[in-house]
Design a protein around this motif. Sequence first.
Motif, mmCIF file in Angstrom:
data_model
loop_
_atom_site.group_PDB
_atom_site.id
_atom_site.type_symbol
_atom_site.label_atom_id
_atom_site.label_comp_id
_atom_site.label_asym_id
_atom_site.label_seq_id
_atom_site.Cartn_x
_atom_site.Cartn_y
_atom_site.Cartn_z
ATOM 1 N N SER A 131 1.643 -29.223 36.269
ATOM 2 C CA SER A 131 2.519 -29.021 35.301
ATOM 3 C C SER A 131 2.178 -29.069 33.850
ATOM 4 O O SER A 131 2.161 -27.625 32.678
ATOM 5 C CB SER A 131 4.100 -29.571 34.674
ATOM 6 O OG SER A 131 3.890 -30.777 34.858
ATOM 7 N N LEU A 132 0.813 -28.884 34.107
ATOM 8 C CA LEU A 132 0.466 -29.390 32.707
ATOM 9 C C LEU A 132 -0.345 -28.167 32.310
ATOM 10 O O LEU A 132 -0.734 -27.379 31.067
ATOM 11 C CB LEU A 132 -1.004 -30.714 31.759
ATOM 12 C CG LEU A 132 -1.511 -31.271 31.019
ATOM 13 C CD1 LEU A 132 -0.309 -31.232 29.645
ATOM 14 C CD2 LEU A 132 -2.102 -32.595 31.228
ATOM 15 N N LEU A 133 -1.366 -27.728 33.273
ATOM 16 C CA LEU A 133 -1.862 -26.665 32.902
ATOM 17 C C LEU A 133 -0.504 -24.984 32.826
ATOM 18 O O LEU A 133 -0.625 -24.335 32.274
ATOM 19 C CB LEU A 133 -2.306 -25.624 34.606
ATOM 20 C CG LEU A 133 -3.963 -26.677 34.601
ATOM 21 C CD1 LEU A 133 -4.121 -26.170 35.605
ATOM 22 C CD2 LEU A 133 -4.603 -26.118 33.471
ATOM 23 N N THR A 134 0.157 -25.655 33.565
ATOM 24 C CA THR A 134 1.038 -24.550 33.004
ATOM 25 C C THR A 134 1.861 -24.893 31.569
ATOM 26 O O THR A 134 2.038 -23.409 30.830
ATOM 27 C CB THR A 134 2.950 -24.790 34.473
ATOM 28 O OG1 THR A 134 2.712 -24.407 35.353
ATOM 29 C CG2 THR A 134 4.343 -23.589 33.768
ATOM 30 N N ALA A 135 2.408 -25.810 31.193
ATOM 31 C CA ALA A 135 2.508 -26.408 29.822
ATOM 32 C C ALA A 135 1.763 -25.612 28.810
ATOM 33 O O ALA A 135 1.960 -24.977 27.977
ATOM 34 C CB ALA A 135 2.588 -27.353 29.554
ATOM 35 N N CYS A 136 0.224 -25.774 29.528
ATOM 36 C CA CYS A 136 -1.400 -24.974 28.114
ATOM 37 C C CYS A 136 -1.081 -23.397 28.218
ATOM 38 O O CYS A 136 -1.544 -22.757 27.430
ATOM 39 C CB CYS A 136 -2.313 -25.744 28.681
ATOM 40 S SG CYS A 136 -2.321 -27.518 28.656
ATOM 41 N N GLU A 137 -0.505 -23.264 29.190
ATOM 42 C CA GLU A 137 -0.962 -21.755 29.980
ATOM 43 C C GLU A 137 0.859 -20.783 28.382
ATOM 44 O O GLU A 137 0.579 -19.817 28.139
ATOM 45 C CB GLU A 137 -0.122 -20.875 31.482
ATOM 46 C CG GLU A 137 -1.667 -20.928 31.788
ATOM 47 C CD GLU A 137 -1.127 -21.167 33.323
ATOM 48 O OE1 GLU A 137 -0.380 -21.122 33.651
ATOM 49 O OE2 GLU A 137 -1.972 -21.226 34.134
#
Length: 188
Positions: A131-137
């Motif tokens: 979910s953190l990678l999704t937020a970063c994207e």
Amino acid sequence: MHNPKQRLAQLLLEKSYIEGEVTLTSGRKSDYYFDCKQTALHAEGGYLLGTLFLDLLPLDVQGVAGMTLGADPLVSAVSVLSHIQGRGLPACIVRKKAKGHGTNQFLEGMANFSDGMRVAVLEDVVTTGGSLLTACERVAAAGLEITGVYCVLDRLEGGRERLRDAGYSLTALFTRDELLRAGRGEDV
């Protein structure tokens, strides 16, 4: 005066840390659950989290962002405290799904940002980092530059490595062992 990190650890253990078998968002089983919102929404806990995160952020950071719901109180605390300290960091919240009406955006609060601003992404707990990678994207797609990723608890279950592989550095206030030690009054 008390050590803010040790006091935060005490509050986290009292309000947010629960031992016992649980299934995490990632689907993995764990022998403990960490519900940071219980501490982040506590007056002293929110203050300590905001203070410690603000102290970690490099001076060239111009704003903070985070995925709803876990990071909502974190980015709000950092933004408010930064104003009090004369630093004035705006915050934005990343939605899990686009709004579905109006501007149909993933990020809320973008009127306070301009293209290319340097932001730190905040998170409550990191397990796999999905979910953190999704937020970063989504933050990067909005035209903001991510300078680093910060969390309250790194569960040390692959998230840090996954983020590193995607080009992001993760800084955690605590790992589980550090949290338990700090909660007992030991230095971390």
